[in-house]
Design a protein around this motif. Sequence first.
Motif, PDB file in Angstrom:
ATOM      1  N   PHE A 103      43.171  49.676  17.348  1.00 21.44           N
ATOM      2  CA  PHE A 103      42.233  48.743  16.414  1.00 21.44           C
ATOM      3  C   PHE A 103      41.258  47.905  17.229  1.00 21.44           C
ATOM      4  N   SER A 104      40.220  47.543  16.564  1.00 15.26           N
ATOM      5  CA  SER A 104      39.357  46.877  17.148  1.00 15.26           C
ATOM      6  C   SER A 104      39.618  45.490  17.689  1.00 15.26           C
ATOM      7  N   THR A 105      39.153  44.890  18.971  1.00 12.56           N
ATOM      8  CA  THR A 105      39.606  43.759  19.316  1.00 12.56           C
ATOM      9  C   THR A 105      38.647  42.606  18.770  1.00 12.56           C
ATOM     10  N   GLN A 106      37.289  42.870  18.672  1.00  8.60           N
ATOM     11  CA  GLN A 106      36.505  41.905  18.334  1.00  8.60           C
ATOM     12  C   GLN A 106      36.653  41.615  16.787  1.00  8.60           C
ATOM     13  N   LYS A 107      36.647  42.848  15.911  1.00  6.54           N
ATOM     14  CA  LYS A 107      37.006  42.467  14.757  1.00  6.54           C
ATOM     15  C   LYS A 107      38.123  41.336  14.218  1.00  6.54           C
ATOM     16  N   TYR A 108      39.100  41.089  15.004  1.00  6.42           N
ATOM     17  CA  TYR A 108      40.367  40.230  14.962  1.00  6.42           C
ATOM     18  C   TYR A 108      40.223  39.039  15.840  1.00  6.42           C
ATOM     19  N   LEU A 109      39.340  39.054  16.859  1.00 10.01           N
ATOM     20  CA  LEU A 109      39.448  37.972  17.638  1.00 10.01           C
ATOM     21  C   LEU A 109      39.442  36.682  17.267  1.00 10.01           C
ATOM     22  N   SER A 110      38.559  36.553  15.907  1.00 11.60           N
ATOM     23  CA  SER A 110      38.479  35.144  15.323  1.00 11.60           C
ATOM     24  C   SER A 110      39.168  35.100  14.291  1.00 11.60           C
ATOM     25  N   LYS A 111      40.142  36.018  14.131  1.00 14.22           N
ATOM     26  CA  LYS A 111      41.074  36.017  12.922  1.00 14.22           C
ATOM     27  C   LYS A 111      42.637  35.934  13.518  1.00 14.22           C
ATOM     28  N   ASN A 112      42.852  35.119  14.436  1.00 14.21           N
ATOM     29  CA  ASN A 112      44.374  35.423  14.921  1.00 14.21           C
ATOM     30  C   ASN A 112      44.798  36.734  15.422  1.00 14.21           C
ATOM     31  N   LEU A 113      44.145  37.089  16.543  1.00 20.14           N
ATOM     32  CA  LEU A 113      44.428  38.352  17.060  1.00 20.14           C
ATOM     33  C   LEU A 113      45.924  38.590  17.479  1.00 20.14           C
TER      34      LEU A 113
END
Length: 385
Positions: A103-113
Amino acid sequence: MKFINKKKILHYIQENPGHSRTEIAKALSISKPTISKLVDELINEGWFREKESTSSSSSGGRRAFQIYFKHNAKYIVGVDIGGTSVEMAIMNLRGDLIEKVVFSTQKYLSKNLVQVIANHIHSLITKSGLDNSQILGVGLGVPGITDVEKGLVFDAPSLGWKQYPLVKKLGELLSFPVYVDNDVNVAALGEQWKGAGKDKRNILQITLGTGVGCGMIINGQLYRGSSFAAGEIGYMVTDRHAAEEAYDSIFSGYGFLDSHVGGPSITKRMLKHLGTGDEESDDWPAKKIFEMAIAGDENALNIVQDALSHLGFALINVISIVNPECVIIGGGLSKSMHHFLPDIKLTIDKHLPIEASVTITTLEDVAILGAAYLVLKEHDSILQV
């Protein structure tokens, strides 16, 4: 002593399945009664299974029982956290992948990865038909300098992490141990376990991507350095005169070699030749420039050859220090390297009398395999390698 002997027996059968108690006793120079007792314990604990031999003994007596390691006795999770994507898989103790997710890192980086990673781990366990008690642990590879003892990520620029307590944060969401290391070290472990480094004790793992990384296995063990920064060859200088002048660093914090060999540096040089702006950089990935060079484009060839000249001299320097059995080139750019590998070898052979095999990785899922193997390396148990 009992634990040490059990561990010896377990690892011997992992590598030599199907041997009898008598054969184990002879190979390990441990008495037959001791071997018999400890093998029975390992069977009762779920690590071994035994099967009656299909042939009689040489003396015509009763058939011996052959001992096999149960690769599904426990499971491990490997996680590769990249700047672009996170890959993870659950596997058995032989490294057979059971379930995998990307799954995408950047998609969740600001949403508690970290929470997202924990959720995916739980999902993998459920999909595999397992429960938490069957999981030995989870290993993570991170693109940055890590303190493996404290579980801290000192600095991972692509993730925006500084002094980040990754092991503590993820450990609070899981019921089994968590281990972390630099992504290049993890790739080296993957090659040692399942790839070109198998059965070798001195390995150099070189990764080519945004920058240049190096993982070192010396005498069978990862060498991390006094502050866990060993192998940061992206800072290596391969041209004194160019280094003394102002050179174009690809990213803040990246070193001389990164800025001459990394994918973005190759793209930047092509854009400079074309006289175009950075906004068109996505149209000129390093892979495309390598393909143009292979097809005979003179400008692309000059750019690629200059980058690989720096890489060749860097390898000369590292090989002369470490004296490895093999050098394994991996990372995103490695897939474009086959055509140019003979030239790199010629450069090394011209300047270095030390022999070292230089190959390009062929191992799929090397990072997640290595992350899982990190668990077997670090987890204090009878399985520890």
